[in-house]
Design a protein around this motif. Sequence first.
Motif, PDB file in Angstrom:
ATOM      1  N   ARG A  85       2.942  12.227 -41.197  1.00  0.00           N
ATOM      2  CA  ARG A  85       2.842  11.991 -39.617  1.00  0.00           C
ATOM      3  C   ARG A  85       4.274  12.063 -38.669  1.00  0.00           C
TER       4      ARG A  85
ATOM      5  N   ASP B 108      -6.065  17.696 -28.388  1.00  0.00           N
ATOM      6  CA  ASP B 108      -5.798  17.633 -26.633  1.00  0.00           C
ATOM      7  C   ASP B 108      -4.605  18.454 -26.415  1.00  0.00           C
TER       8      ASP B 108
ATOM      9  N   TRP C 299       6.435  20.191 -26.788  1.00  0.00           N
ATOM     10  CA  TRP C 299       5.928  19.033 -25.956  1.00  0.00           C
ATOM     11  C   TRP C 299       5.120  19.335 -24.633  1.00  0.00           C
TER      12      TRP C 299
ATOM     13  N   LEU D 103       5.774  17.754 -32.655  1.00  0.00           N
ATOM     14  CA  LEU D 103       5.009  17.710 -31.180  1.00  0.00           C
ATOM     15  C   LEU D 103       6.299  17.626 -30.193  1.00  0.00           C
TER      16      LEU D 103
ATOM     17  N   GLN E 160       1.939   8.669 -30.685  1.00  0.00           N
ATOM     18  CA  GLN E 160       0.759   9.432 -30.884  1.00  0.00           C
ATOM     19  C   GLN E 160       0.312   9.341 -32.251  1.00  0.00           C
ATOM     20  N   VAL E 161       1.040   9.468 -32.990  1.00  0.00           N
ATOM     21  CA  VAL E 161       0.847   9.779 -34.658  1.00  0.00           C
ATOM     22  C   VAL E 161       0.500   8.234 -35.236  1.00  0.00           C
TER      23      VAL E 161
ATOM     24  N   CYS F  47      -7.248  15.031 -33.605  1.00  0.00           N
ATOM     25  CA  CYS F  47      -7.677  14.890 -31.767  1.00  0.00           C
ATOM     26  C   CYS F  47      -6.302  15.245 -31.264  1.00  0.00           C
ATOM     27  N   ILE F  48      -5.159  14.876 -31.747  1.00  0.00           N
ATOM     28  CA  ILE F  48      -3.962  15.406 -30.933  1.00  0.00           C
ATOM     29  C   ILE F  48      -3.687  16.730 -30.910  1.00  0.00           C
TER      30      ILE F  48
END
Length: 257
Positions: free
Chosen positions: A137, A182, A148, A144, A116-117, A178-179
Motif C-alpha cells: 500500500r 475513482d 496525482w 498515486l 487514501q490507502v 476503489c482508488i
Amino acid sequence: MKAENISVRIGSKEILKGVDFKAEPGQVTAIIGPNGSGKSTLLKALSGEIQSSGRISLNGHEITALKPWELAAIRGVLPQATTVAFPFSVHEVVRLGLANGLAAEDDTLPSRALMQVDLGGFETRSYQNLSGGEQQRVQMARVLTQVWDTKDLDQQRWLLLDEPVASLDIAHQIIVLCIARDFAAQGGGVVVVMHDLNLTALFADKVCILSEGKVWASGTVSAVLNNETMQQVYGIDLPINTIPAGGMPFVLPQSMI
C-alpha cells in the motif's frame, strides 16, 4: 493507450506473440489469464520497462519516442514486488513518486496519498518494519503521487498496476480497487493485472484475457467472462453465476461504488 502486434522474447522463449491491446482513459481495463500467460510481461511492455517489437502508443505518442521523464510524468507503474534496500521512512518512499511527477512542489501529497490507502500517520514509520501488505500500500501511495493530477486534459494520466491486491486482506483489496475506480472516474486510465475474477467483474470496464502469450478474448466483462471462455483458458469447469452445491458458503465482494 494502444498496442499493436506486440511480441516479446526472453532468450529463446517467446513470451508475447503478436498481441493487440487497447485501453481508454476513464476506464479500468483488466488483464487476466493463467499463470505464465504473459500478463506481467504485457504490462512491462506497455509501461516501456522492457523492449518489444510492434508499436505501443500512449496519449497518441509512441513510447519509444518519449524521454524517461516524459513517461514518468504521465504514467505510474506498480510492480508485483518492490525491493527497498535502504532504511527509508514511509514518507521518503512515497515521496520518490512525487519527485517523478508534475506536482513536486506540493509536499502535502505523500500524506494525502497515504490517507487514501489507509496508512494515515505512517509517515515516520520504517518501511522495512511494515508487513508485506502495508509495504504494497505504501508503493501504491508512491504511484498515486506520481500521477496525482488527472485533470490535465493535455496529457492523460495512467495507472499501470500489476496484481495490486495480491497481498492484501479483503477490506484493503476493495480500498485499493476503489482508488483505481475513482482515478478512472476522474478521467485517468487504469490498466491492472488481476487474478481474482470476482473483483475483476466488480471493478473492470473492459477485460483482456491472455493465454499462452496471445489474446484469447477482449471486451466488456459480461461478454468475456462466460463459461466457455473460462473452460478453454483455465482448463477447468468454472460455471459463472452458479451457487455452490450443498449449501457451501461463498463470499462475493460487493463494494459501494
